[in-house]
Structure formats: C-alpha cells, structure tokens
Enzyme design. Sequence first.
Site, PDB file in Angstrom:
ATOM      1  N   LYS A 162       0.322   2.526   2.594  1.00  0.00           N
ATOM      2  CA  LYS A 162      -0.267   3.811   2.996  1.00  0.00           C
ATOM      3  C   LYS A 162       0.407   4.386   4.256  1.00  0.00           C
ATOM      4  CE  LYS A 162      -4.659   2.832   0.785  1.00  0.00           C
ATOM      5  NZ  LYS A 162      -5.911   2.107   0.935  1.00  0.00           N
TER       6      LYS A 162
ATOM      7  N   GLY B 189       0.077  -3.122  -1.749  1.00  0.00           N
ATOM      8  CA  GLY B 189      -1.298  -2.630  -1.573  1.00  0.00           C
ATOM      9  C   GLY B 189      -1.367  -1.603  -0.453  1.00  0.00           C
ATOM     10  N   SER B 190      -2.408  -1.717   0.346  1.00  0.00           N
ATOM     11  CA  SER B 190      -2.676  -0.665   1.351  1.00  0.00           C
ATOM     12  C   SER B 190      -1.623  -0.567   2.450  1.00  0.00           C
ATOM     13  CB  SER B 190      -4.042  -0.910   1.985  1.00  0.00           C
ATOM     14  OG  SER B 190      -5.019  -0.789   1.000  1.00  0.00           O
ATOM     15  N   THR B 191      -0.821  -1.608   2.628  1.00  0.00           N
ATOM     16  CA  THR B 191       0.212  -1.519   3.669  1.00  0.00           C
ATOM     17  C   THR B 191       1.196  -0.389   3.354  1.00  0.00           C
ATOM     18  OG1 THR B 191       1.357  -3.297   2.506  1.00  0.00           O
ATOM     19  CG2 THR B 191       0.147  -3.912   4.481  1.00  0.00           C
TER      20      THR B 191
END
Lengths: 598, 110
Positions: free
Chosen positions: A315, A311-313
């Site tokens: 980014k 997920g966003s990790t």
Amino acid sequence: MAKRRRQKTETRKLWDEDPVRIPFQRSRKRSSVLVTVILFGFAVIFLRLVNLMVIDHKKLAERAAEQYTVKEILIPQRGIIWDRRMREMATSVEADSLYAVPSKIKDTRNLSRELAPLIKVSSKKLNMTLLKKKDRDFIWLARKLDMNTALKVSALREQAGYGGLGFLTESKRYYPKGFTASHILGFTDIDNKGIAGIELMYDKYLRGEASSVYVSMDARGNSLSGDVREAVAGNNLLLTIDERLQYIVEKELSAAVKKWKAKAGVAIMMNPMTGEILAMADRPTYDPNFPGKSRPYQRRNRAITDLYEPGSTMKAVLAAAALEEGVVGLDEEFDVSQGYIVVGGKRIRDVHKHEIITFPEVIQKSSNVGAVQIGLKLGKERYYNYIRKFGFGKKTGIDLPGEVRGILRKTEDWSGTSLAALSIGQEIGVTPLQLLAAYAAIANGGVLMKPYVVSDIISPAGKPVKSVSPTVRRRVISEETAAVVRDILKTVVEEGGTATKAYIKGNLVAGKTGTAQIFDPRTGRYSRKRYVSSFVGFVPADNPRIALIVVIYEPKGSVYGGVVAAPVFKNIVEHTFAYLDVPMEREENQIVLASTPR
Amino acid sequence: MSGRRIKNTRKRTTLIKAGFFLYVCVCLFAIVSLRTAVFNLEYELGRLNRLKADLVRERKMVVAQSASLYSTQKIEDMAVKRLGMTMPERENVFFVKRTAQAGPYRASMR
C-alpha cells in the site's frame, strides 16, 4: 751407423742372456701384460664415460634430475572474506589429507580395523576399498582432517609401522563465525570451489593460482632448498555486512521464528542511502563449516529466492504512485463504512470496520477497501508503471547468486479483479529484498538504489583491485512525494496505526505491516490458515540510518504483521541503534503531515 | 751445460711439480669444502623453509581461532552465561571516547 746398431743388438743380446737378468726379464713381460690390461681397462672406462657424459648425457641428466628433484604443488590460499569492520567471516587454514598407497599395504585388515574409527568410516568398507584398489599407487582415504584426528592417525602409523599411508597438506575453508551470515557467505566444495553465496559469486576473485616448485632431495629424501616461489593467493573481499548487526538480526529473527513456531523467517537490514546490505538473515539456517549436514531448504537464501505476496506492505507503493500522479490529496476522504467492496464480482473485505477515513488513514489503518478505491482512481496502466519503477518484476541486481525476478503480469494479462488485488498486495510475487529496496527509495527521497554486499576487492598485498560504489538505478518518485509518504508511514506506528508494537522510544519509525494469505494451488484459493506476516520500515523516519524488513512465514498463534513482525523490527532497531550510537531525538509524538505535492 | 746447472734445473722442476701438486690438492680441498658448505646451507635453507611453512600454518590457525573467539555470539554467551551480565537498555548504553582512534581488527592482514 750400422756399426752402432750392431753394437746395440749385441749389448742387448748379452743383457738378455745374462743369467742374473733372466728373472727380471720375465717380470718385465708380466708388467707389460699388466700395463696393457690396465690401459685397456682405462680405455673401456674412458669409452664408457664418453658414452655416459657425451652420447647419453641428455637422457641420463633428465633421469637423474627426476631422482633427486621432487615437484611440489603449492596450494593457493583462498582469499579472506571480511565484514565491513574487517572481522574475518571466512578464512583458509591448512589441513592434512590422508592418502594410501594400496600396493604397499601388507595387512589391510588390521589397518582398516584400527584406522576406520579414527577417520569415521566403516572398517569393512575401508578394507574392501583397499583390497579392490590393490594395484593402485594412490587413493584418498580422508580429506581435510582436523588437527587431532591427523595427529592420532600419524601416531597410529608410526606405532604400528603401517607403510603405504601418507599425508598431503590441503587448504581448508573455515568460517569462524559459524552459523552467522551463512546464507550470504555460502560455502565451498572439497576442492575449495565456491558453491553458494559470495563464495560462488566471487569465486574467480577469491581462488588463487596453484603453482609448483621443484625441490632438490638427498638420498634419504630430505629436501634441500628449492626455488623460493609462493602460490598466488586469492583476493580478499570486504563486505558491507556488519557482523554485530548480522548477529543482532539473526538472534531476534530466530527468537521470533521459535516463538511463533513459524516455518521460516527472513530479515534484511539495508542502508537506504547507499543500498549497502548491513545484515541479511534467513531461518532455518546451517553451518557453512559442515554444509553436508544440512538440507537444501536450510541453505536457501529466501531473501532473494523466495517469492511471496506482500499484502498490505504494497500500500505504500500505491500511496506513492497515487500522490505522485496527483490522483489523491491528503485530505481526501474514503467511505469504507460498508467494510467491503466488490470488484469484478469479487468481494474484498477490511479486517477491521471503519467509517469515513482520510487518505493517510487508509494507509495507517491498512484499509483494504480504501486501498482498492485509491487503486481504481489511479488506474491499471499508471499503477503498473509505478510497480515496475519501484523495481518489482525485475531482479534488484544484488551480487548474490540465485536471485529471482518476481512475478508481475503485464496489464493485458490482468483480470477484472487484478487492479483491486494488486492494490492490496495480491496477484504479485516479490522477494523480501525487492520490497525493502522499494521502501529504501521512499526513505532516501525517491531514488531506487542497487543493493550490494561486497564493497571492496583487495589483493593479497593489500592493494585495491575493485571498489564498488553505490549505484542509483533510477528516480522513482519526487522528493516531495517521498516526504509525504514517509510522514504517512510514521502514523502507522503511532496510536491508531497497525504497528504500535514497532514504536521505538526516542526515534520516529516509518513503516508498514503486511499480513498476506498464502495462495493454495491445490484449492485454487487463498488459505485461511497459512499467512505471511511482515513489517517493513526505516528509522529515524526523517533521516533514515537503516531500512529493515522482517518476514515471518506461516506463524502459529497470531498472524498479523503488527503482532508477529513489528516487535522483531523494534528489538532489532533498538539493539542496532545502541550499537551504532544513534542518538535519541524525539521527545513528543509530533507528526505533522507535509502538504500534498498536488 | 754443466752438471751443476742440470742439477739446479732438476731441483727447480721438482719444486714446480711439488708446488703444482700442492696447488691442485688445495684447489680440490677448497672445491670439496665449498661444495660441502653449499650443501649444508641448502639443508639449512630447506629446514628453515619447512619451519616457515609450519609457522605460517600455525599463524593461520591462530588467526582463525581468534576470529572465532571474537564472534559476537561467543562474547554474548560468555557475558550472559558465565559472567551473569544482561543486555542493557538502549538509554543505558554509553560510549567511552578513546584517546587513540580505534582501528579495525587487522590480525590477518599481512
């Protein structure tokens, strides 16, 4: 001459015919017979002795040796496993194993009735076993009994006078810290062979060499001195793990898994400068002293064997790649006001709506729309290369068994939505350890380190056998880019970021939250109920002492990484820094972003 | 050869025989007593070996028990549940400098 002979014969005749001498004469004859018999007897004995001592000597000597010497097997002691401060994590003790000689047992029914409750087996089953194997000379009844049970069995044997029971001493693995670090240590089987974890990975170093010695025995079976020869003990291992830190991590992870009624949880702490794993915790867990009482899912080391979409990790990896390639600047703005973006016919939404935000704010606020725009600017080939360089899709090389490489498809297999999906951490399967290693690279200035858990192998005499030093896998990004990404990640924990609950008084935290939906293979869509919440970061942000990842699988109640995982990160770091005596340095929230290396 | 001389020779022979007999007896006795001493020593060694094995075994148990008692979980449980202590805030943790350098716990080192 003839005269003398004649004289002698006459004298003898006179002597023999002498009436006084006649009884003596008879006695003399008897004596001669007796002497002959005795001589014959001696001759027989002499011949027998020749037979025994010369002809059959070798065969008889061997037989005698078998009778008065006993071969004793010396059990090697499996090496000790210490933590980094030489606290025992695994050691070996000696335990008695009970055996039976069924052919010598007379009353099997009574013996079974009295013995079965002590060794915790059914008396019927024990009786059947003893009867079935009646002709055998040796069977195990119970291996590696605890001291109390062994004493009770011994007392029973002596009181009731049961013959055909005996004890043999065996080495037994013992994990004095119980549940702590069980997934790293692993366990051994009944024959002391490593089955999981370090015990399996370093089995050839840990196991010793069995040897035997011949001991002389007297007629009563008392042993005399034998050759003084000890079994070769196994080598000892020194881990990079710190038992105190391991306990802190496990305690906080357990509390979070319990609080959020989660399915599972993983937390790993690493020294980002060296790649040393300081703690690695998994929930659910098991006690390695009783591995048989646990289920396979409890024994699985999810930190290296289970994949999830980050997920966003992810980014932070995207930001590092975009900065390194110079496709974005720190002041560059992204219009995310629509709240969604359509890529390849798929609509990707933001959780919270924002207006126009800068590049660092895309990371700080974890905007999916902004991340997709950055990903599209970077392009799939370049992004793929950086994902690979950060170590995804390949094993980290940690010295633990069962590590998986993750899932990362080649660009030719990507669909129209893959680049956008990968920009927000979907369509990729990573292990928590891979993600932590990637963040550690950002923390240490752009170098990907190989994680490891064993730092030294030491011989039983205390001499070094093998020493492991930190291994640089490769440089992933420049130091300047790493510094900028670190500064951006600091803002995530500050006011306006998604992980304010990871804020630590006195030290700057750099990190990123992740809230990833779990793909449901039954529906072919991402589940709306099942999530993986995570937080990964490092502290102190500018001079990192530790890098830490917390992953909570399927929490109930809240699903956001900033709510579920970030507080666990904060608690672990606060206790860790108190233990490590890391000084508090920050007074004010002053984050000045370094200029972009563009 | 005169009778006196013969008598002396016989006497000497008898003495030599008696001496030889005595020597053989002493030798036999010495051999037997040495053998007995060796056996006694062997028994003693066997007993000491067993004693050593028992002590080594006990030592291993003690090391394992002490390692178990030193576990952080047990220490914390004891502090919190029995002594009513609480985990301090980070800013309230102070490290007391020791005069002697603290070495690692080496109970199990040979």
